[in-house]
Design a protein around this motif. Sequence first.
Motif, mmCIF file in Angstrom:
data_model
loop_
_atom_site.group_PDB
_atom_site.id
_atom_site.type_symbol
_atom_site.label_atom_id
_atom_site.label_comp_id
_atom_site.label_asym_id
_atom_site.label_seq_id
_atom_site.Cartn_x
_atom_site.Cartn_y
_atom_site.Cartn_z
ATOM 1 N N ASP A 21 8.520 -6.243 -4.223
ATOM 2 C CA ASP A 21 9.881 -6.449 -4.694
ATOM 3 C C ASP A 21 10.731 -7.041 -3.575
ATOM 4 O O ASP A 21 10.662 -6.598 -2.427
ATOM 5 C CB ASP A 21 10.459 -5.100 -5.149
ATOM 6 C CG ASP A 21 11.825 -5.236 -5.781
ATOM 7 O OD1 ASP A 21 12.181 -6.333 -6.236
ATOM 8 O OD2 ASP A 21 12.537 -4.209 -5.844
ATOM 9 N N HIS A 135 11.947 -3.003 -15.084
ATOM 10 C CA HIS A 135 11.200 -3.296 -13.863
ATOM 11 C C HIS A 135 10.176 -2.184 -13.702
ATOM 12 O O HIS A 135 10.508 -1.068 -13.280
ATOM 13 C CB HIS A 135 12.120 -3.380 -12.652
ATOM 14 C CG HIS A 135 11.451 -3.984 -11.456
ATOM 15 N ND1 HIS A 135 12.123 -4.232 -10.267
ATOM 16 C CD2 HIS A 135 10.179 -4.430 -11.241
ATOM 17 C CE1 HIS A 135 11.283 -4.774 -9.388
ATOM 18 N NE2 HIS A 135 10.102 -4.897 -9.963
ATOM 19 N N HIS A 138 9.728 0.923 -10.943
ATOM 20 C CA HIS A 138 10.978 1.117 -10.205
ATOM 21 C C HIS A 138 12.041 1.802 -11.065
ATOM 22 O O HIS A 138 13.234 1.671 -10.776
ATOM 23 C CB HIS A 138 11.510 -0.224 -9.704
ATOM 24 C CG HIS A 138 10.641 -0.896 -8.699
ATOM 25 N ND1 HIS A 138 10.695 -0.613 -7.347
ATOM 26 C CD2 HIS A 138 9.651 -1.823 -8.853
ATOM 27 C CE1 HIS A 138 9.792 -1.348 -6.708
ATOM 28 N NE2 HIS A 138 9.145 -2.090 -7.597
ATOM 29 N N THR A 146 14.780 -0.494 -7.383
ATOM 30 C CA THR A 146 14.575 -1.928 -7.488
ATOM 31 C C THR A 146 15.585 -2.679 -6.634
ATOM 32 O O THR A 146 16.750 -2.279 -6.526
ATOM 33 C CB THR A 146 14.683 -2.398 -8.953
ATOM 34 O OG1 THR A 146 14.519 -3.823 -9.001
ATOM 35 C CG2 THR A 146 16.018 -2.025 -9.567
#
Length: 242
Positions: A21, A135, A138, A146
Amino acid sequence: MRNAGLHGVDVTSAYYSYAGDGTTSRFRSRYVWIDDVEAYGFGDDGITTHHSDYVYITHSFLHDPSGRAHQKGFSNSNGIEVDDGSRHVVLHNNYTENCFGGVEIKAHETSSAAYDTQIIGHYSKRDNRAYNFRHIGHHKENDTNTLTAIGIRATFLVAEEPQNTPLYEESVPRALVVSAYQKVAIHHFCTVSQSETPVIAVQYRARYVDLAHLSYRGIAPEIKTGLGVHFVCVSPVNEWTL
């Protein structure tokens, strides 16, 4: 476009990265316009984007996937998917039918989430999860926060009759699900159903979510807001004539 093994259309980068990420991939596709596409029988998604910028998807019809790229009964086959590392994607006046997800905006755990996505007009008919924003990896309590699941603006969305699907047998139908995303504004959202299925869920670390001008035809939708929702504004209208 008929019976694609994986995707009907895939806009992606030359080097596809799962470096985590907050990272990006090299040699990204940019300034792509996909217009007036019909795809069906696709093994995964009808139209999908990965690690690309400034993609415009308009006037397209994505329907009836085969889901054969996945394990039977566990097929995340979406009409339109804005996926890992996509940025500044605009969807305008598209139509999905009989998919697992009508429109999914998301990322896998080891990739950046789709960032700054805009939807202007979309009709979802009998998709299991008409609009699914998340996501993966997350959004639960013990997951890392995130860094990139930020910025969805959507207006004039219709979710007609979300239904169970053999594509993903254990998935409960939903009109809208928002998980982990921050700064989400959805205005003029209509759900149409005669069953108890059109549930709208804003949950799992979603933040700063503005849901306004919600209307329905048939059974009123149930609104679920989980721990961590900062703000949800709903202005229901009893009936909305299609």
